[in-house]
Write an enzyme that holds these catalytic residues in place. Structure first.
Site, PDB file in Angstrom:
ATOM      1  N   CYS A   1       0.870  -1.181   0.000  1.00  0.00           N
ATOM      2  CA  CYS A   1       0.000   0.000   0.000  1.00  0.00           C
ATOM      3  C   CYS A   1       0.903   1.225   0.000  1.00  0.00           C
ATOM      4  O   CYS A   1       2.084   1.128  -0.298  1.00  0.00           O
ATOM      5  CB  CYS A   1      -0.989  -0.021   1.155  1.00  0.00           C
ATOM      6  SG  CYS A   1      -0.263   0.137   2.781  1.00  0.00           S
TER       7      CYS A   1
ATOM      8  N   CYS B   1      -4.567  -0.980  -1.419  1.00  0.00           N
ATOM      9  CA  CYS B   1      -5.059   0.394  -1.349  1.00  0.00           C
ATOM     10  C   CYS B   1      -6.547   0.416  -1.644  1.00  0.00           C
ATOM     11  O   CYS B   1      -7.031  -0.331  -2.485  1.00  0.00           O
ATOM     12  CB  CYS B   1      -4.352   1.262  -2.371  1.00  0.00           C
ATOM     13  SG  CYS B   1      -2.583   1.215  -2.158  1.00  0.00           S
TER      14      CYS B   1
ATOM     15  N   CYS C   1      -2.994   3.966  -5.861  1.00  0.00           N
ATOM     16  CA  CYS C   1      -2.350   2.727  -5.460  1.00  0.00           C
ATOM     17  C   CYS C   1      -1.033   2.588  -6.212  1.00  0.00           C
ATOM     18  O   CYS C   1      -0.999   2.753  -7.430  1.00  0.00           O
ATOM     19  CB  CYS C   1      -3.270   1.561  -5.793  1.00  0.00           C
ATOM     20  SG  CYS C   1      -2.851   0.105  -4.862  1.00  0.00           S
TER      21      CYS C   1
END
Length: 159
Positions: A7, A79, A87
């Site tokens: 992430c 994400c 992301c």
């Protein structure tokens, strides 16, 4: 096989994914986590939640994808789609899938509401990890297209 939970900040979702995967994974499978812009610390609510769930937290820390000790075989981006979150895209010859989860670190409200958002992220990730680990992994690790299709299917499941 090394699975990277990726992430942006590497403080909540990817850490929850890494720790939960390692808690449940069979021999030969290992998770890592990283962020494209790591915060430098694991969110205390993530650590507290993992401890409440009986999952070890020792050794987990917020790190950059540039600091990984091994090259992952699979990258799972976690994400969320809320708040126009971008992301990161891991570069390299790896199998990729997106398992979007909203970031509990940005939730505001009462203590109960914030804690509920962390629990929701954990439950989503745990459910998906359990589905992943229920696959015939020995068979699929040599069939990347089929494994990717399964991971993409799992990436939208909710508990």
């Amino acid at each position: 096989m090394n699975v990277l939970f990726l992430c942006t900040g590497n403080s909540c979702r990817s850490i929850l994914g890494e720790a939960t995967f390692n808690h449940l994974a069979p021999a030969g499978w290992r998770a890592l986590s990283a962020g494209s812009k790591p915060t430098g610390q694991v969110h205390p609510r993530s650590l507290a939640l993992l401890e409440r769930e009986g999952i070890a937290t020792e050794g987990y820390y917020s790190k950059s994808w540039n600091d990984l000790p091994v090259t992952p075989d699979i990258v799972l981006s976690v994400c969320g789609n809320a708040a126009n979150e971008t992301c990161p895209a891991y570069l390299g010859p790896v199998l990729r899938s997106h398992w979007g989860v909203d970031d509990p670190a940005h939730v505001t409200g009462t203590e109960a509401e914030i804690n509920a958002s962390f629990m929701a992220a954990y439950r989503i990730l745990r459910h998906r990890i359990e589905q992943f680990l229920a696959l015939p992994l020995d068979e699929l690790k040599n069939r990347p297209a089929q494994l990717k299709a399964e991971l993409d299917r799992i990436g939208v499941l909710l508990p």
